[in-house]
Design an enzyme around this catalytic site. Structure first.
Site, PDB file in Angstrom:
ATOM      1  N   ILE A 137     -11.594-112.379  31.612  1.00 17.89           N
ATOM      2  CA  ILE A 137     -11.885-111.302  32.546  1.00 17.89           C
ATOM      3  C   ILE A 137     -13.353-110.941  32.404  1.00 17.89           C
ATOM      4  O   ILE A 137     -13.876-110.863  31.288  1.00 17.89           O
ATOM      5  CB  ILE A 137     -10.976-110.078  32.334  1.00 17.89           C
ATOM      6  CG1 ILE A 137     -11.217-109.042  33.424  1.00 17.89           C
ATOM      7  CG2 ILE A 137     -11.138-109.485  30.943  1.00 17.89           C
ATOM      8  CD1 ILE A 137     -10.124-107.991  33.516  1.00 17.89           C
ATOM      9  N   PHE A 174     -21.066-111.448  27.709  1.00 19.83           N
ATOM     10  CA  PHE A 174     -20.121-111.133  26.630  1.00 19.83           C
ATOM     11  C   PHE A 174     -18.680-111.397  27.065  1.00 19.83           C
ATOM     12  O   PHE A 174     -17.786-110.596  26.784  1.00 19.83           O
ATOM     13  CB  PHE A 174     -20.262-109.674  26.165  1.00 19.83           C
ATOM     14  CG  PHE A 174     -21.658-109.262  25.808  1.00 19.83           C
ATOM     15  CD1 PHE A 174     -22.493-110.104  25.078  1.00 19.83           C
ATOM     16  CD2 PHE A 174     -22.151-108.021  26.199  1.00 19.83           C
ATOM     17  CE1 PHE A 174     -23.783-109.723  24.745  1.00 19.83           C
ATOM     18  CE2 PHE A 174     -23.438-107.628  25.864  1.00 19.83           C
ATOM     19  CZ  PHE A 174     -24.254-108.480  25.142  1.00 19.83           C
ATOM     20  N   GLU A 230      -5.646-102.127  26.755  1.00 15.41           N
ATOM     21  CA  GLU A 230      -6.695-102.923  26.125  1.00 15.41           C
ATOM     22  C   GLU A 230      -7.254-102.205  24.902  1.00 15.41           C
ATOM     23  O   GLU A 230      -7.538-102.823  23.870  1.00 15.41           O
ATOM     24  CB  GLU A 230      -7.825-103.200  27.118  1.00 15.41           C
ATOM     25  CG  GLU A 230      -8.965-104.012  26.513  1.00 15.41           C
ATOM     26  CD  GLU A 230     -10.102-104.287  27.484  1.00 15.41           C
ATOM     27  OE1 GLU A 230     -11.168-104.761  27.027  1.00 15.41           O
ATOM     28  OE2 GLU A 230      -9.937-104.031  28.692  1.00 15.41           O
ATOM     29  N   ARG A 265     -10.024-110.407 -11.028  1.00 16.47           N
ATOM     30  CA  ARG A 265     -11.420-110.469 -11.458  1.00 16.47           C
ATOM     31  C   ARG A 265     -11.579-109.762 -12.806  1.00 16.47           C
ATOM     32  O   ARG A 265     -11.204-108.593 -12.955  1.00 16.47           O
ATOM     33  CB  ARG A 265     -12.312-109.812 -10.403  1.00 16.47           C
ATOM     34  CG  ARG A 265     -13.758-109.599 -10.822  1.00 16.47           C
ATOM     35  CD  ARG A 265     -14.498-110.906 -11.004  1.00 16.47           C
ATOM     36  NE  ARG A 265     -15.929-110.656 -11.165  1.00 16.47           N
ATOM     37  CZ  ARG A 265     -16.782-111.548 -11.601  1.00 16.47           C
ATOM     38  NH1 ARG A 265     -16.367-112.771 -11.924  1.00 16.47           N
ATOM     39  NH2 ARG A 265     -18.062-111.255 -11.703  1.00 16.47           N
TER      40      ARG A 265
END
Length: 397
Positions: free
Chosen positions: A142, A175, A262, A288
């Site tokens: 779109i 974009f 959206e 870690r």
């Protein structure tokens, strides 16, 4: 076999249980989740570094997703979809986020582009496009944003002129997710001259390959490097009269009806990304060693992890409730804007701290949190910037 041709090893990190249980999904949703999870672990995760190098996923990944039933899941079966609800769509987004698959544009194709055609298209348009989108034969995009306009959709310059027996389209877009591989694109263009952007805007279905329709190369982004994003150019593109969605001048209203979903979609992806980064960070902190013991055993790190767990859980509860409201037809535009705004910013806060906990390794590209750090900053920008979201929320007060 070259290094670029080799598949990455994928070792999923154990999922962290949320601080509060979820009630949104039923057995059917969870069974579908297993299908989606296998697909992303086997087909996407092992190839993701290569997608980042080439700037887009392999074209046949779309066909594989169609064969697996992962496209157009919320579109009725009569048009090739799965006939599910938007909770099914959310399952796919969550599983995509679980493996850090920022290169994949399935959600835009299935949950933004397809609904425009299903909700506003003619029966002929639905039959022509939706089954082929569901199979992966067609990739959808779109095109709203332009070089000179961002969140201001009423200010677009792309124009379609009515020439009697056809429309003539001129302009450019930027974009555009899925733009480089797209086979069809829904284009927002001006068709009137009233000076009122909302009354002059129309939507058109434009097929790739038409004379005058060209695509730029994939854009170089700081994150989401593997996601297909490019510019689109339209120079005297002749469109058939039936390429328009709905009636002339009704495009802005269509956009407003779909933008709430959206924005919630962005919140769902951002929430999944925050959980992904937190899971990897918790696993890292437990393993870690520093000064002879795991760094998770130090109070400063334990408390920081506790804070991150709380923020992620808060985002999860609100996102789930917004999704429930969407399925039940009661999600307001302001509610969706709030979800998009808060969750996207929470995601960035959480991932920033995840990088900090990793220390120097958090700045290394091969570590998932480093990729997440740059991949997810854009959630605060697209779909309408968070500054615009605050304005929408304020107007509702």
């Amino acid at each position: 076999m070259s290094a670029s041709e080799k598949k990455e090893a994928f070792n999923p990190v154990p999922e962290v249980q949320p601080l509060i249980g979820r009630t949104l999904f039923n057995e059917t949703h969870e069974a579908f989740r297993e299908t989606a999870r296998r697909f992303f672990e086997r087909e996407v995760a092992p190839n993701h570094s290569r997608y980042e190098e080439q700037g887009h996923v392999d074209r046949d990944l779309w066909n594989k997703a169609g064969e697996a039933g992962l496209l157009l899941t919320a579109i009725p079966e009569e048009y090739g979809g799965l006939g599910g609800d938007r909770i099914v769509s959310a399952v796919i987004m969550e599983e995509q986020a679980r493996v850090g698959a920022s290169a994949v544009g399935f959600s835009l194709h299935s949950d933004i582009v397809a609904p425009y055609i299903f909700n506003f298209g003619t029966e002929e348009q639905k039959q022509n496009y939706l089954p082929r989108m569901a199979s992966g034969e067609l990739v959808g995009a779109i095109a709203m944003t332009e070089p000179g306009t961002g969140s201001d959709l009423q200010g677009i310059k792309t124009r379609a002129e009515d020439k009697g027996d056809h429309w003539l389209l001129n302009g450019s877009k930027i974009f555009i997710t899925n733009g480089y591989l797209c086979d069809i694109v829904i284009v927002a263009a001006k068709t009137g001259n009233s000076g009122q952007g909302s009354a002059d805007t129309s939507l058109f279905i434009v097929e790739a390959g038409l004379d005058g329709f060209t695509k730029g190369t994939p854009l170089k982004k700081i994150g989401m490097k593997g996601q297909d994003t490019c510019e689109l150019f339209f120079s005297d593109v002749k469109l058939p009269k039936d390429a328009i969605l709905g009636a002339p001048g009704t495009g802005f209203g269509m956009l407003m009806k779909e933008l709430a979903w959206e924005r919630l979609l962005i919140a769902i992806l951002a929430q999944g990304a925050a959980e992904f980064a937190f899971e990897h960070t918790l696993d890292y902190a437990k393993n870690r060693q520093a000064f002879g013991r795991p760094i998770a055993s130090f109070q400063v790190q334990r408390h920081k992890l506790a804070q991150l767990a709380s923020e992620v859980s808060l985002g999860r509860v609100y996102t789930d409730e917004c999704l429930r409201a969407e399925v039940e037809g009661r999600l307001s535009p302001a509610g969706a804007a709030s979800a998009k705004c808060w969750v996207s910013e929470m995601c960035s806060r959480v991932i920033d701290q995840c990088v900090q906990i990793h220390g120097g390794y958090g700045f290394m590209w091969e570590y998932p949190v480093a990729r997440a750090f740059v991949d997810n900053r854009v959630h605060q920008i697209y779909g309408g910037t968070n500054d615009i979201m605050r304005e929408l929320i304020a107007r509702s007060l």
